[in-house]
Scaffold this motif. Structure first.
Motif, PDB file in Angstrom:
ATOM      1  N   SER A  14       0.805  -1.225   0.000  1.00  0.00           N
ATOM      2  CA  SER A  14       0.000   0.000   0.000  1.00  0.00           C
ATOM      3  C   SER A  14       0.835   1.270   0.000  1.00  0.00           C
ATOM      4  O   SER A  14       0.321   2.336  -0.261  1.00  0.00           O
ATOM      5  N   ALA A  15       2.133   1.169   0.293  1.00  0.00           N
ATOM      6  CA  ALA A  15       3.003   2.332   0.179  1.00  0.00           C
ATOM      7  C   ALA A  15       3.459   2.453  -1.269  1.00  0.00           C
ATOM      8  O   ALA A  15       3.688   1.455  -1.937  1.00  0.00           O
ATOM      9  N   PRO A  16       3.577   3.669  -1.797  1.00  0.00           N
ATOM     10  CA  PRO A  16       4.014   3.806  -3.187  1.00  0.00           C
ATOM     11  C   PRO A  16       5.482   3.460  -3.324  1.00  0.00           C
ATOM     12  O   PRO A  16       6.256   3.583  -2.385  1.00  0.00           O
ATOM     13  N   THR A  17       5.852   3.010  -4.510  1.00  0.00           N
ATOM     14  CA  THR A  17       7.248   2.792  -4.835  1.00  0.00           C
ATOM     15  C   THR A  17       7.685   3.893  -5.778  1.00  0.00           C
ATOM     16  O   THR A  17       7.112   4.065  -6.845  1.00  0.00           O
ATOM     17  N   PHE A  18       8.684   4.654  -5.374  1.00  0.00           N
ATOM     18  CA  PHE A  18       9.213   5.718  -6.206  1.00  0.00           C
ATOM     19  C   PHE A  18      10.409   5.164  -6.966  1.00  0.00           C
ATOM     20  O   PHE A  18      11.294   4.536  -6.371  1.00  0.00           O
ATOM     21  N   ARG A  19      10.432   5.384  -8.268  1.00  0.00           N
ATOM     22  CA  ARG A  19      11.457   4.775  -9.096  1.00  0.00           C
ATOM     23  C   ARG A  19      12.256   5.820  -9.876  1.00  0.00           C
ATOM     24  O   ARG A  19      12.636   5.596 -11.017  1.00  0.00           O
ATOM     25  N   SER A  77       0.450   3.442  11.169  1.00  0.00           N
ATOM     26  CA  SER A  77       0.300   2.950   9.805  1.00  0.00           C
ATOM     27  C   SER A  77       1.455   2.040   9.386  1.00  0.00           C
ATOM     28  O   SER A  77       1.432   1.447   8.315  1.00  0.00           O
ATOM     29  N   GLY A  78       2.490   1.943  10.226  1.00  0.00           N
ATOM     30  CA  GLY A  78       3.636   1.111   9.899  1.00  0.00           C
ATOM     31  C   GLY A  78       4.794   1.857   9.299  1.00  0.00           C
ATOM     32  O   GLY A  78       5.781   1.252   8.883  1.00  0.00           O
ATOM     33  N   GLY A  79       4.741   3.176   9.247  1.00  0.00           N
ATOM     34  CA  GLY A  79       5.817   3.986   8.692  1.00  0.00           C
ATOM     35  C   GLY A  79       6.594   4.725   9.761  1.00  0.00           C
ATOM     36  O   GLY A  79       6.383   4.533  10.963  1.00  0.00           O
ATOM     37  N   GLY A  96      -0.689   7.073   3.083  1.00  0.00           N
ATOM     38  CA  GLY A  96      -0.212   5.746   3.439  1.00  0.00           C
ATOM     39  C   GLY A  96       0.983   5.785   4.369  1.00  0.00           C
ATOM     40  O   GLY A  96       1.373   6.854   4.871  1.00  0.00           O
ATOM     41  N   PRO A  97       1.592   4.637   4.629  1.00  0.00           N
ATOM     42  CA  PRO A  97       2.752   4.583   5.524  1.00  0.00           C
ATOM     43  C   PRO A  97       3.985   5.234   4.900  1.00  0.00           C
ATOM     44  O   PRO A  97       4.227   5.096   3.700  1.00  0.00           O
TER      45      PRO A  97
END
Length: 294
Positions: A14-19, A77-79, A96-97
């Motif tokens: 659910s956390a975004p992945t920045f690439r 939230s886990g972050g 999100g987290p």
């Protein structure tokens, strides 16, 4: 090298992945400038540990500073609360987290990447001059094969072998896959110091962290007989001991943090294998470094 646009890509967590990627010049958007970028890591996390070892092997304390975060995220939230401003600046209305690891850009106050393999490659290629060749020319396919082997044949297989609520035949199949992977690696490492190219590479970082996770996390959910079969690969575990004694590896081994993070996140049942430690990681790390990160 052109940079991937700074955009959030949904992931299963659910956390975004920045690439975003670091390139060679201004056209890349994120071009390589010493002290422009900053790492935010928890070495209790497998990806954070991989990046931290890479960072130390390359000697990047000055050119790309690292901030070490707590083992257990401090947000419901886990972050990590310390990363919240970066996420909010990088993703519109982000809720999100705020998860680690993160490579951030001090110039913009935004996230460049949260994707560990990309971060490791960019650090080595653009800031690692004078350090070991962790990604030697022509070795990319070999390193990618090791990454897949570790992810699927060790970590995923070990997790499924000890998963609660899974049929016994599925657990047995996963354990068999894990043992087959370990057996092939054990035979390959007979007489070898390193995994590929007779030199220390990113493949060694990848495998070593997977072995740390296997003995400090996944072992807790396996029975004693399974753990004894896992331990019965002398060349593989001797290799793990040698790397633990290397300062770039051993100094980042936060055993207490790994245990606390695991207990905070894990919902599985502890099995008899929890009492069967394969390596005394702290002792092997202390052989060379004198102390472990606490």
């Amino acid at each position: 090298m052109s940079s991937t646009p700074l955009a959030a890509i949904p992931s299963p967590r659910s956390a975004p992945t920045f690439r975003g990627r670091i390139g060679r010049d201004a056209r890349s958007g994120h071009y390589a400038v010493p002290r422009r970028y900053r790492l935010h890591l928890s070495t209790a996390c497998a990806d954070g540990l991989r990046i931290a070892v890479t960072h130390s092997l390359l000697g990047l304390d000055e050119s790309c500073p690292a901030v070490f975060l707590s083992a257990v995220p401090d947000c419901p939230s886990g972050g990590h609360s310390a990363l919240r401003p970066l996420y909010e600046a990088s993703a519109h209305r982000y809720s999100g987290p705020a998860a680690a690891p993160v490579l951030s850009d001090d110039w913009s106050g935004r996230i460049v990447s949260t994707h560990a393999p990309d971060i490791m490659r960019d650090l080595a290629r653009h800031f690692g001059e004078g350090g070991p060749q962790l990604y030697p020319c022509g070795a990319e396919s070999e390193i990618e094969a090791v990454e897949r082997l570790c992810a699927e044949g060790i970590e995923d297989a070990a997790q499924r072998a000890g998963a609660a609520g899974v049929e016994q035949d599925e657990r047995d199949e996963a354990l068999g896959r894990l043992l087959e992977t370990l057996g092939s690696l054990d035979r390959w490492l007979d007489g070898r110091e390193h995994l590929i190219r007779d030199e220390l590479t990113a493949a060694d970082v990848e495998l070593w962290v997977s072995l740390v996770q296997l003995d400090t996390v996944h072992r807790n959910h396996l029975d004693a007989a399974a753990v004894q079969r896992i331990a019965d690969h002398p060349h593989l575990w001797a290799y793990a001991r040698r790397l633990a004694a290397h300062p770039a590896f051993g100094t980042h081994l936060d055993l207490d943090g790994i245990a606390r993070r695991h207990h905070a996140h894990c919902r599985g049942l502890e099995a008899a294998g929890a009492a069967v430690q394969i390596l005394d990681w702290a002792a092997h790390a202390a052989d060379e470094t004198g102390a472990c990160r606490s």
